[in-house]
Design an enzyme around this catalytic site. Structure first.
Site, short mmCIF file in Angstrom:
data_model
loop_
_atom_site.label_atom_id
_atom_site.label_comp_id
_atom_site.label_asym_id
_atom_site.label_seq_id
_atom_site.Cartn_x
_atom_site.Cartn_y
_atom_site.Cartn_z
CB ALA A 280 8.18 -75.10 -31.53
CG ASP A 300 12.01 -84.18 -26.89
OD1 ASP A 300 11.40 -84.37 -25.81
OD2 ASP A 300 13.24 -84.35 -27.01
CB CYS A 340 10.92 -84.24 -19.92
SG CYS A 340 11.05 -82.47 -20.27
#
Length: 396
Positions: A280, A300, A340
């Site tokens: 990515a 994400d 996260c």
């Protein structure tokens, strides 16, 4: 009923009445190894010899004791485990509804069961035992989950690297009943999703984002969407079902993008959704060079900061992907950005996004700030239980 040995603490200022961990540096005296082995239950006494609680001992870990109970008269036996599992199940039914068949049943310390993760995917239960002290209770845990949950099968995914820090080998396999099929189909709102329980990331799917995926989809209608770090395409499917004009899911794992394509077909949005196997970071840079533009971008990524020692590098990583995403967004575009990393606070994360916007000369308007789903409870006295950050931002 007392545990056979006791750990005595040094006199310190930290409030031990609420936090579930005792660090090795806080211990003044361990019981003799020949008397109490690592993984055994021990009582914890303060510097004055007063009872503080009872929990798992592991001299090999920086977390020397993980509390299970604070009451001196509480017996930890099979009935105790049944009661603790039942209480956790009631919480999920109360806040998700009893009709929901896919959820996190046990969320470690947040459910008073340190080192234990239990996820349910329809008819199958997946467990992770990540603390040495859970191993003596392995059979009891499985029996209790089978009794309360009545699943078709219970599968173990104790393959997280943290087990090595506990002095444990990784374990994967069926523990009870039927082994799950290669892909298990679940429902998430109006979406149907395929989950690879046996080999997928974590236990197969990131259930903590369940409501955030549906929230992001509310803003996707008519937009072309880039879903970076897309894993098996759950964010993308939700956006496509909500009317996105097109969705590109990007993930570095070929197995994940293959499932993303299957998820798109399963939901009848195969024409709208494409999957690309690529890094990515590289894709964001390449699209910028090519002059590609999107009306909505979802970021994400996995946890960049798995320890405090790498936090500085993680901040650079978060800034880079958000900066590049902002460059790719059209005016009025939507950026959904997540972290996260438990070592990264919401305030720090927002600062990263602010700095990225300033460096690109864009105006970032925070539309909504969210966290993890209620089946991943946050206990206010245990900051470590709050880890997921989700920001939906309008970029001009």
């Amino acid at each position: 009923m007392s545990a056979p040995g006791a750990v005595q603490l040094k006199p310190q200022r930290r409030n031990r009445r609420t936090h579930p961990w005792i660090f090795a540096s806080e211990v003044a005296r361990f019981p003799p190894l020949e008397q109490v082995a690592d993984g055994s239950m021990v009582d914890v006494l303060d510097a004055q010899g007063r009872f503080c609680g009872r929990g798992f001992l592991n001299r090999q870990s920086q977390i020397a004791v993980r509390y299970l109970e604070r009451g001196a008269d509480v017996v930890i036996d099979r009935a105790w485990w049944i009661e603790r599992f039942g209480k956790a199940l009631e919480h999920r039914h109360r806040f998700l509804g009893p009709q929901v068949k896919t959820f996190r049943w046990i969320h470690g310390e947040a459910d008073g069961l340190p080192g234990l993760t239990v996820d349910r995917y329809g008819d199958f239960v997946v467990v992770q035992l990540l603390a040495l002290g859970l191993e003596p209770w392995r059979e009891v845990i499985v029996e209790c989950l089978a009794q309360l949950g009545s699943p078709l099968g219970i599968f173990e995914r104790s393959d997280a690297p943290v087990r090595r820090l506990e002095g444990l080998k990784e374990r994967v396999g069926c523990l009870w009943g039927e082994a799950p099929p290669t892909l298990v189909e679940i429902e998430e709102g109006s979406a149907r999703l395929l989950v690879d329980i046996q080999q997928g990331q974590k236990t197969g799917l990131f259930l903590d984002q369940r409501f955030n995926r549906q929230h992001a989809a509310r803003f996707a209608e008519g937009r072309n969407v880039l879903n970076a770090f897309g894993y098996t395409g759950a964010f993308g499917v939700q956006c496509a079902l909500a009317g996105a004009s097109s969705v590109l899911n990007v993930d570095i794992a070929e197995a994940a993008t293959a499932i993303a394509e299957q998820n798109a077909q399963l939901n009848g949005v195969g024409e709208q959704c494409r999957a690309l196997t690529a890094n990515a970071f590289d894709v964001l840079r390449e699209f910028d060079r090519e002059g590609r533009r999107f009306e909505m971008i979802i970021l994400d990524p996995p946890a960049f900061a798995k320890s405090r020692s790498v936090l500085e590098g993680a901040l650079r990583g978060y800034k880079e992907i958000n900066l590049r995403a902002m460059k790719l967004l059209t005016p009025g575009g939507i950026l959904v950005t997540c972290s996260c990393s438990s070592h990264l606070s919401m305030e720090m994360f927002r600062d990263v996004i602010r700095d990225a916007a300033q460096d690109t000369g864009r105006t970032a308007c925070l539309v909504e700030q969210r966290g993890q789903a209620p089946d991943h409870p946050i206990l206010l006295h245990i900051p470590e239980t709050e880890y997921l950050k989700y920001l939906l931002i309008s970029i001009d």
